[in-house]
Scaffold this active site. Sequence first.
Site, short mmCIF file in Angstrom:
data_model
loop_
_atom_site.label_atom_id
_atom_site.label_comp_id
_atom_site.label_asym_id
_atom_site.label_seq_id
_atom_site.Cartn_x
_atom_site.Cartn_y
_atom_site.Cartn_z
CG ASP A 29 43.53 36.86 46.36
OD1 ASP A 29 42.91 36.60 47.54
OD2 ASP A 29 43.40 37.83 45.81
CD GLU A 79 37.83 39.86 53.73
OE1 GLU A 79 37.81 39.48 52.46
OE2 GLU A 79 39.12 39.89 54.59
CG ASP A 123 39.61 34.70 45.52
OD1 ASP A 123 39.09 35.33 45.20
OD2 ASP A 123 40.59 35.08 46.63
O1 KIV Z 1 41.61 34.69 49.16
C1 KIV Z 1 41.06 34.60 50.61
O2 KIV Z 1 41.23 33.77 51.17
C2 KIV Z 1 39.72 35.50 50.26
C3 KIV Z 1 39.39 35.48 51.63
C4 KIV Z 1 39.97 36.47 52.65
C5 KIV Z 1 37.63 36.15 51.64
O3 KIV Z 1 39.44 36.22 49.19
#
Ligand code: KIV
Length: 294
Positions: free
Chosen positions: A48, A186, A87
Amino acid sequence: MTEKRKHSIHTLREMKASGEKIAWLTSYDYPTASFAEAAGMDMILVGDSLGMCVYGYEGTVPVTMDQCIVHSEAVRRAAPNTFVVGDMPFMSYQASDEDAVRNAGRFLKEAGVDAVKLEGGKRVLSRIRALLDAGIVVCGHIGLTPQSSGQLGGHKAQGRTIDSARLLIEDALAIEEVGAQLLLLEAVPPEVAGFITTRLGIPVLSIGAGPLCDGQLLIVSDLIGQFQAFTPKFVKKYCDVATAVTQAMTQYVADVKAGAFPADEHCYHMLKEEAPRFPELLKEFESDRPRRNR
Ligand code: KIV
């Protein structure tokens, strides 16, 4: 050249067991995902983070399911032999287990992803359980969780105090216990991430959690030097696309203004056998002009 073989949760687990590190990168579009597949990426995340990297939002909160699906479809088409994780965006799973299953189901049915990722520790255990019950592969995500960064007081590293490290370890154990197949940490100290990685049987990936995890994730826009707003401490920039592309565009503007582009080699000339008759055609239109103006 032999075709790349797509990973499964079993081969990713074998990599953990053998100590082979997992390379994971975000991608949001067809060209970038095809480069990632050609580069031998083990996994792709359609993060996201596309909110900031593609749409220019300030954070990830405005990102919608529909946006994530469109980008995941493009990535899937470009990287058929790479393990793709979708995600779950903000509010696609926070309200209920039902929402989580319905939206994760869209990722699988409409975009053909291999797994979904959602943020949160113990507080999302029932969501993870519901997704697993629906037959969906799940990646947990703890530490700095951007969707709830307001509650964390900003985009801050987590697990830097004993109390916070304890919470992280408890969350990691609970996520594995409930059955998630992957875990992302993270912005977590390497010593905490290293302990979690050794303690868990599932692959533990790092973005800003140091070298002791089973693999690393980077955001492609950081890796190629495309994202300009800020650069987190954990980023390694492997090339400077922003400078290269801006230079190329500046040169294009100069060439157009100077008449240096297009050159003869960029032109579609008339067919050789037709060219001799072109002056006749011009004459037709020249004699036509007074009639039209009458
Ligand atoms: O959206 C994304 O790229 C992520 C990373 C920051 C872990 O969730």
